[in-house]
Design an enzyme around this catalytic site. Structure first.
Site, PDB file in Angstrom:
ATOM      1  N   GLU A 205       0.840  -1.192   0.000  1.00 10.47           N
ATOM      2  CA  GLU A 205       0.000   0.000   0.000  1.00 10.47           C
ATOM      3  C   GLU A 205       0.876   1.243   0.000  1.00 10.47           C
ATOM      4  O   GLU A 205       1.929   1.258   0.620  1.00 10.47           O
ATOM      5  CB  GLU A 205      -0.890  -0.001   1.251  1.00 10.47           C
ATOM      6  CG  GLU A 205      -1.645  -1.315   1.411  1.00 10.47           C
ATOM      7  CD  GLU A 205      -2.417  -1.412   2.716  1.00 10.47           C
ATOM      8  OE1 GLU A 205      -2.899  -0.370   3.191  1.00 10.47           O
ATOM      9  OE2 GLU A 205      -2.525  -2.515   3.259  1.00 10.47           O
ATOM     10  N   GLU A 323      -9.759   6.000   3.164  1.00 10.30           N
ATOM     11  CA  GLU A 323     -10.081   5.255   4.375  1.00 10.30           C
ATOM     12  C   GLU A 323      -9.939   6.203   5.556  1.00 10.30           C
ATOM     13  O   GLU A 323      -9.027   7.042   5.573  1.00 10.30           O
ATOM     14  CB  GLU A 323      -9.097   4.087   4.530  1.00 10.30           C
ATOM     15  CG  GLU A 323      -9.252   3.295   5.831  1.00 10.30           C
ATOM     16  CD  GLU A 323      -8.204   2.172   5.967  1.00 10.30           C
ATOM     17  OE1 GLU A 323      -7.472   1.911   4.992  1.00 10.30           O
ATOM     18  OE2 GLU A 323      -8.140   1.583   7.046  1.00 10.30           O
TER      19      GLU A 323
END
Ligand SMILES: *[C@@H]1O[C@H](CO)[C@@H](O)[C@H](O)[C@H]1NC(C)=O
Ligand SMILES: *[C@@H]1O[C@H](CO)[C@@H](O)[C@H](O)[C@H]1NC(C)=O
Length: 408
Positions: A205, A323
């Site tokens: 990520e 997120e």
């Protein structure tokens, strides 16, 4: 439309370390670490292998660490690792994106880490909450039918592709500085994922993150190696699928002396004004099997294929999106914002976006991502809208303000 002024993009390099994730390893590569009684502030002493230290006026401290003494080599599987200094090819990659290198780091302009070293951050920071990749299982795309729950308190607005054979992922993300509260964070990122079961996910990520306690938006990487790195994964809270940020635990081999993982990105985008964008490209080098990270056309370093289980081969899912963590600390939904803090429907020039979503196929071609599947946990809090712009390729707008009459 606003000018998408790439040349003015300026990514400053203050430094920062997410220290909390892997205690097991911290003592291995950091001398003299001390933890205050509250455990909220962790001071890190000089990193092992430091050749030069750069002290910034704002308090961030950068250690320029001998590239051969970086944390990665504390990894049991990387004891005899030979550093790959450059990817062997871009396999049809970023040169096709046609832009000039634009990484400007204010610390780097004034004082640089010498060749042969990598910048590592020393910092005193509040402990961040853990994050976790969540991608809905392939067969359960209908939100109402998703059987795996997202991690408690985490909310998402993202798109994914699930078609199987991915060897790279890329996109432009405009960079914002959303408000965050308590011990929450807000981020935008790319996820490269492999593994059938949630419990077996390997993830890579990269993106930008803001966290309360630090006003600025920072570059981060994160990865999960679910089986092979138990010391990172078995955290004290028993939460099993944690991973590591930046260079906090051994795994990522950094090659660039220019890019500081965990450092400040600036300037950031403004409403109706210039959009400052960060290009992220993650791809698997076919010859070495390493997963390279390239930011603004600078090769930052790589995750050796050998540290992964499922990702040592290929990725089977890619996601792009936002997120946040919602800890409900005031008894209702948090005010923590996602993206720019504006809903995508409010106004396109005010919302956060991710554009030119691309992937690398098995033959090494970069291709536009098609047929993405949006996933939004609470559209009344943070939403997502596909498309709407010329020349943005596959793209979407996302984000929102958090708490409101409808988001409680
Ligand atoms: C590293 O090299 C040594 C000496 O050749 C060998 O004994 C050891 O098994 C190697 N370690 C790894 C992880 O490959
Ligand atoms: C990858 O994309 C190229 C270009 O479109 C295509 O020719 C090739 O067949 C693709 N490879 C695979 C394995 O699908």
């Amino acid at each position: 439309m606003a000018t998408w002024n790439h040349k003015k993009t300026k990514l400053g390099y203050f430094l920062f370390v997410f220290v909390a994730v892997c205690h097991m390893f911290n003592h291995v590569h950091v001398d003299g670490r001390s933890i205050s009684s509250s455990d909220e502030t962790i001071k890190l002493a000089k990193h092992k292998g430091t050749i030069k230290t750069i002290q910034r006026e704002d308090g961030d401290v950068i250690d320029c660490v001998d590239i051969y003494k970086q944390p990665a080599f504390d990894h049991p599987l990387l004891k005899n690792h030979t550093i790959q200094m450059k990817p062997s090819s871009y396999i049809g990659g970023i040169e096709a994106e046609n832009f000039e290198p634009m990484f400007i780091q204010d610390w780097y302009e004034n004082e640089q880490c010498p060749e042969g070293t990598i910048p590592i951050v020393r910092a005193q920071i509040p402990k961040p909450p853990r994050t976790l990749a969540f991608i809905p299982p392939r067969k359960d795309l209908d939100k109402d039918e998703i059987k795996a729950d997202p991690p408690k308190n985490h909310e998402y607005a993202e798109v994914s592709v699930f078609d199987g054979n991915y060897f790279g992922a890329a996109a432009w993300l405009n960079v914002w500085n959303p408000a965050t509260f308590g011990r929450e964070f807000s981020l935008a990122q790319i996820w490269v994922v492999s593994g059938e079961e949630f419990s077996e996910y390997n993830t890579i990520e990269a993106g930008w993150i803001t966290k309360s306690g630090q006003k600025q938006t920072r570059l981060f990487i994160y990865w999960t190696v679910s089986l092979l790195d138990p010391s990172c994964l078995m955290s004290s809270d028993g939460y099993q699928k944690t991973g590591c940020y930046n260079l906090d635990c051994p795994g990522f081999v950094q090659t660039s002396n220019k890019v500081g993982l965990g450092s400040v990105l600036q300037p950031i985008s403004t409403y109706e004004g210039n959009q400052f964008e960060m290009h992220i490209y993650i791809h698997k080098d076919k010859q070495s099997g390493n997963w390279w990270l390239t930011i603004q056309q600078i090769d930052v370093g790589y995750w050796p294929g050998s540290i992964f289980s499922t990702l040592s081969d290929r990725a089977d899912r890619l996601s792009w999106g936002g997120e946040i963590v919602n800890l409900q600390s005031q008894g209702h939904h948090t005010y923590t914002q996602m993206g720019s803090g504006h809903f995508p429907r409010e106004r396109y020039t005010q919302a956060s976006y991710i554009r030119n979503l691309r992937y690398t196929n098995e033959s090494g071609f970069m291709k536009d991502v098609e047929n993405v599947l949006p996933y939004v946990t609470r559209p009344e809090c943070y939403d997502l809208q596909m498309g709407g712009m010329q020349n943005f390729g596959t793209h979407f707008f996302f984000g929102g303000p958090g708490y409101s009459d409808k988001c409680k």
